[in-house]
Every structure is written in C-alpha cells, then in structure tokens.
Design an enzyme around this catalytic site. Structure first.
Site, PDB file in Angstrom:
ATOM      1  N   GLU A  82     -22.148   3.552  42.185  1.00 52.23           N
ATOM      2  CA  GLU A  82     -21.916   3.307  43.603  1.00 52.23           C
ATOM      3  C   GLU A  82     -21.996   1.821  43.918  1.00 52.23           C
ATOM      4  O   GLU A  82     -22.752   1.078  43.304  1.00 52.23           O
ATOM      5  CB  GLU A  82     -22.965   4.055  44.437  1.00 52.23           C
ATOM      6  CG  GLU A  82     -22.737   5.546  44.401  1.00 52.23           C
ATOM      7  CD  GLU A  82     -23.788   6.303  45.183  1.00 52.23           C
ATOM      8  OE1 GLU A  82     -23.534   7.473  45.482  1.00 52.23           O
ATOM      9  OE2 GLU A  82     -24.838   5.731  45.501  1.00 52.23           O
ATOM     10  N   CYS A  96     -22.967  -4.899  47.888  1.00 52.96           N
ATOM     11  CA  CYS A  96     -24.096  -4.556  47.022  1.00 52.96           C
ATOM     12  C   CYS A  96     -23.527  -4.007  45.707  1.00 52.96           C
ATOM     13  O   CYS A  96     -22.739  -3.065  45.716  1.00 52.96           O
ATOM     14  CB  CYS A  96     -24.931  -3.504  47.755  1.00 52.96           C
ATOM     15  SG  CYS A  96     -26.323  -2.919  46.819  1.00 52.96           S
ATOM     16  N   CYS A 103     -30.479   4.350  36.212  1.00 51.38           N
ATOM     17  CA  CYS A 103     -31.532   3.343  35.984  1.00 51.38           C
ATOM     18  C   CYS A 103     -32.630   3.960  35.128  1.00 51.38           C
ATOM     19  O   CYS A 103     -33.052   5.089  35.384  1.00 51.38           O
ATOM     20  CB  CYS A 103     -32.101   2.868  37.321  1.00 51.38           C
ATOM     21  SG  CYS A 103     -33.340   1.560  37.092  1.00 51.38           S
ATOM     22  N   CYS A 107     -38.428   4.573  39.332  1.00 43.27           N
ATOM     23  CA  CYS A 107     -39.333   4.367  40.480  1.00 43.27           C
ATOM     24  C   CYS A 107     -39.370   5.674  41.275  1.00 43.27           C
ATOM     25  O   CYS A 107     -38.324   6.309  41.491  1.00 43.27           O
ATOM     26  CB  CYS A 107     -38.846   3.219  41.359  1.00 43.27           C
ATOM     27  SG  CYS A 107     -38.744   1.655  40.461  1.00 43.27           S
ATOM     28  N   CYS A 110     -37.123   6.363  44.406  1.00 46.31           N
ATOM     29  CA  CYS A 110     -35.710   5.972  44.294  1.00 46.31           C
ATOM     30  C   CYS A 110     -34.833   7.098  43.739  1.00 46.31           C
ATOM     31  O   CYS A 110     -35.127   7.664  42.680  1.00 46.31           O
ATOM     32  CB  CYS A 110     -35.620   4.750  43.375  1.00 46.31           C
ATOM     33  SG  CYS A 110     -33.932   4.299  42.972  1.00 46.31           S
ATOM     34  N   GLY A 155     -29.564   0.381  39.129  1.00 48.38           N
ATOM     35  CA  GLY A 155     -29.957  -0.266  37.884  1.00 48.38           C
ATOM     36  C   GLY A 155     -30.825  -1.495  38.079  1.00 48.38           C
ATOM     37  O   GLY A 155     -30.972  -2.013  39.190  1.00 48.38           O
ATOM     38  N   GLU A 156     -31.404  -1.930  36.968  1.00 50.71           N
ATOM     39  CA  GLU A 156     -32.246  -3.132  36.949  1.00 50.71           C
ATOM     40  C   GLU A 156     -31.425  -4.233  36.271  1.00 50.71           C
ATOM     41  O   GLU A 156     -31.201  -4.203  35.050  1.00 50.71           O
ATOM     42  CB  GLU A 156     -33.533  -2.823  36.164  1.00 50.71           C
ATOM     43  CG  GLU A 156     -34.314  -4.024  35.720  1.00 50.71           C
ATOM     44  CD  GLU A 156     -34.680  -5.003  36.838  1.00 50.71           C
ATOM     45  OE1 GLU A 156     -35.321  -4.599  37.805  1.00 50.71           O
ATOM     46  OE2 GLU A 156     -34.307  -6.198  36.729  1.00 50.71           O
ATOM     47  N   HIS A 212     -43.215  -3.616  46.879  1.00 48.85           N
ATOM     48  CA  HIS A 212     -43.516  -2.286  47.420  1.00 48.85           C
ATOM     49  C   HIS A 212     -44.987  -1.883  47.432  1.00 48.85           C
ATOM     50  O   HIS A 212     -45.332  -0.852  48.022  1.00 48.85           O
ATOM     51  CB  HIS A 212     -42.685  -1.195  46.728  1.00 48.85           C
ATOM     52  CG  HIS A 212     -41.225  -1.525  46.653  1.00 48.85           C
ATOM     53  ND1 HIS A 212     -40.541  -2.122  47.696  1.00 48.85           N
ATOM     54  CD2 HIS A 212     -40.312  -1.402  45.647  1.00 48.85           C
ATOM     55  CE1 HIS A 212     -39.283  -2.327  47.339  1.00 48.85           C
ATOM     56  NE2 HIS A 212     -39.125  -1.907  46.107  1.00 48.85           N
ATOM     57  N   CYS A 327     -32.130  -0.904  49.775  1.00 52.96           N
ATOM     58  CA  CYS A 327     -32.369  -1.514  48.460  1.00 52.96           C
ATOM     59  C   CYS A 327     -32.829  -0.533  47.388  1.00 52.96           C
ATOM     60  O   CYS A 327     -33.785   0.191  47.572  1.00 52.96           O
ATOM     61  CB  CYS A 327     -33.441  -2.590  48.633  1.00 52.96           C
ATOM     62  SG  CYS A 327     -34.037  -3.226  47.098  1.00 52.96           S
TER      63      CYS A 327
HETATM   64  S1  SF4 Z   1     -32.632   1.327  40.810  1.00 48.50           S
HETATM   65 FE1  SF4 Z   1     -34.299  -0.108  41.353  1.00 48.50          FE
HETATM   66  S2  SF4 Z   1     -35.680   1.094  42.652  1.00 48.50           S
HETATM   67 FE2  SF4 Z   1     -34.354   2.552  41.547  1.00 48.50          FE
HETATM   68  S3  SF4 Z   1     -35.469   3.162  39.698  1.00 48.50           S
HETATM   69 FE3  SF4 Z   1     -34.181   1.422  39.161  1.00 48.50          FE
HETATM   70  S4  SF4 Z   1     -35.472  -0.381  39.457  1.00 48.50           S
HETATM   71 FE4  SF4 Z   1     -36.471   1.310  40.535  1.00 48.50          FE
END
Ligand code: SF4
Length: 337
Positions: A82, A96, A103, A107, A110, A155-156, A212, A327
């Site tokens: 996305e 974005c 990911c 988290c 998320c 993703g990171e 957070h 976010c």
């Molecule tokens: S996309 Fe960002 S908030 Fe979601 S699990 Fe991955 S690092 Fe964590």
C-alpha cells in the site's frame, strides 16, 4: 513497470538518449514509451517490450473526507503493497511509501506487523509508488505535484537499507525526480545500525523515530524490536546522529488509550526527551483491533503536560485515518494474490 534493463539498453544508444529518456520518464511522466516522440521508433518499441511502464494498482478514495487516497500496487510476483497520497488543505501533497511488503517487526499496535512479512522491495518498486501518484496528479491537469515523501508505509526502511537509500537517491537525483532531500523523511522503529548509516550519508533527509513509549518495559510490549535496541542505546545513537548532522529528529508517539497516554507516561517522556533538537509528534491512534485510540481531550491534556515540561510538541491530525494511513498503520493488506 520494470526499469531494470533501461540503463543497459540506453548504453547501446548515443549518450544524449539518457537525457531524453529520463526527461520523458521522470519529468513528462509518460505512461507508455510511444509517448516519448523524441526517441526513435525502434527504440520506443524495444523499451516498451523490455521496460514496460504500466503500474498495476487499485485505488481507494478516502473514507474520512480528508482528501487522502490509498493505492494497492501489485508487482510482477503478485505481491502487493500500500501507498498513500495525502492532499493537504494548503495545496501540498505528501506521499507515504512502503519499503517492504509486510513487516517482520510485529509491533503489537500495527496492522501491517500483524499481517506478517513477505519480502523486501527493490528500489524500483519503492520508486514505482512515487511514479504512480506523480502520474495521477499529472493526469488531473492542475499542475500539482508531490511536495513531500515519507517512508512511513509498510515495513522498516532500515531493514532494507540499501534499496531504501537507492530509492531516496532516485527521488533526489536532479536528472530524475529532483525532489529536495529535505522534503524526504524516513521513520524507523529504532534500528541503530540504520541511524548510523544515515548519519554518514551526504543527504539531508529527515529522521523520525517511532517511540510510542518512554520506558523500556512498555516499549518492548508494544514493539518487540525494542528488546534488541533498548531506549538508552537508541537515544545515544540519536544523540550521535544529531551531533554529526546538526539535524532535528522527530519522535513519533501514537496515542493509545490507557496504554501510553497517562500522566506517568507524559512525565517519563519529558524525562527522556529533554535533549537538543528533539521534537515529539503526537499521532491519534488508528485502531486496528487490539487497542483503542486516546480521546481528543486526553491527547490535548498530554500535549499540554509535555509543553509545560519544556518539550517541543507537534500534533498530527488524523488525515488519512479512514484509509488507515496513520504512521506505520497501513491496513496490512500486503498480499500475494
Ligand atoms: S510497519 Fe512499522 S509499526 Fe508496523 S510492525 Fe513494522 S515497524 Fe512496527
């Protein structure tokens, strides 16, 4: 869309063809090489065969009347990610971008993390998301363009550092998209190696940290990766980044009801954030099932307490919330069709 053979094909042509092809692709935003009339017909046909420009995307208009749009882009191997376009009231546009399909960090607040991890994106696949929105704005014919890019999608980015930074350089390249580096921001869950690498780049892009929580125990519950990178080491890495770059760092703080929005949480945040060039950004939580959002009154009170404690605070309004564009909270629809 596949540009992997573009350089090799253009190498076989006179040098000036690079410039012409880049102008057509990145500035004129052609969607078919046939539109690049400056190129010889045979070359256009070859490029259409070997470097197709079409992008497979489904667009979702905003559901919260905030003028945001989300697109699900599907790549060659049928993996989708996305990406979001935010149309601000002042006429600016922010895109974005996702850096991974899914990911691996999981988290707990998320939706993307809950959906699991498929694979890293190639730089071209990251840039393809930008192409999609740039073309869309161009097609609307109002002369509008993308002003800012945030790597806050799926993703990171720092777990896919090489491709992420390659994509940044394509966006920044004066012969390609020519987007100023100060208009590009990256958000990390706190991957220290990535923060160090970014500090060493000669690019003035903006760094944001997904914080957070202001104490390790809570942060580790919300973000399992925090066990590997405790707050003390993370903040030391940020301090070193600031010393080296002289650039401000934004700390993102998603407001989750009764989890991280109490007086104690604000006090703990004041304690760790009293450092130069650090800014806290409070973000209304986009509920994804497990947690609830803090009320606007609670967010206001939290903000006032931080400000009274001497912190610089901004508050992101929930633009795009209806399409899950807050976010790190894209709706987790990464999928293999
Ligand atoms: S996309 Fe960002 S908030 Fe979601 S699990 Fe991955 S690092 Fe964590």
């Amino acid at each position: 869309m596949d540009l992997s053979k573009l350089s090799a094909i253009l190498q076989t042509e006179p040098k000036f063809r690079f410039k012409q092809a880049y102008q057509a692709l990145y500035v004129d935003l052609i969607t078919d090489w046939a539109q690049a009339s400056v190129l010889p017909l045979a070359l256009r046909e070859r490029l259409n065969q070997e470097c197709p420009l079409s992008i497979a995307a489904e667009v979702n208009l905003d559901t919260d009347r905030t003028n945001s749009e989300k697109a699900l882009i599907t790549f060659e191997d049928q993996v989708s990610v996305e990406t979001v376009l935010m149309r601000h009231r002042d006429g600016r546009h922010t895109v974005c971008l996702s850096s991974q399909a899914g990911c691996p960090l999981g988290c707990t607040f998320c939706a993307t993390g809950a959906g699991g991890f498929f694979r890293n994106l190639e730089a071209d696949e990251i840039v393809q998301q930008f192409f999609f929105w740039a073309r869309r704005l161009r097609a609307e014919g109002r002369g509008e363009k993308i002003d800012n890019v945030v790597f806050m999608g799926m993703g990171e980015p720092f777990l896919n550092y090489e491709q992420f930074i390659k994509a940044v350089k394509i966006l920044n390249d004066p012969e390609k998209f020519n987007l100023g580096s100060r208009r590009i921001s990256v958000s990390t869950a706190g991957i220290i190696e990535g923060i160090k690498k970014l500090a060493a780049e000669k690019l003035q892009i903006n760094l944001a940290i997904s914080l957070h929580a202001a104490v390790d125990s809570l942060r580790q519950q919300l973000m399992p990766i925090a066990k590997k990178y405790p707050l003390d080491s993370l903040l030391k890495a940020v301090d070193a980044y600031i010393r080296k770059t002289g650039r401000r760092v934004m700390f993102e703080y998603i407001m989750i009801k009764n989890i991280n929005d109490g007086e104690d949480d604000a006090e703990a945040l004041i304690e760790i954030m009293k450092r130069p060039l650090c800014l806290v950004n409070l973000i209304p939580y986009n509920p994804t099932g497990k947690f609830q959002a803090s009320s606007p009154a609670r967010i206001d009170a939290f903000r006032e307490k931080l400000e009274a404690g001497g912190l610089a605070v901004t508050q992101r309004f929930s633009q795009g919330q209806g399409i899950s564009a807050a976010c790190g909270q894209l709706a987790g629809k990464t999928r293999r069709k």
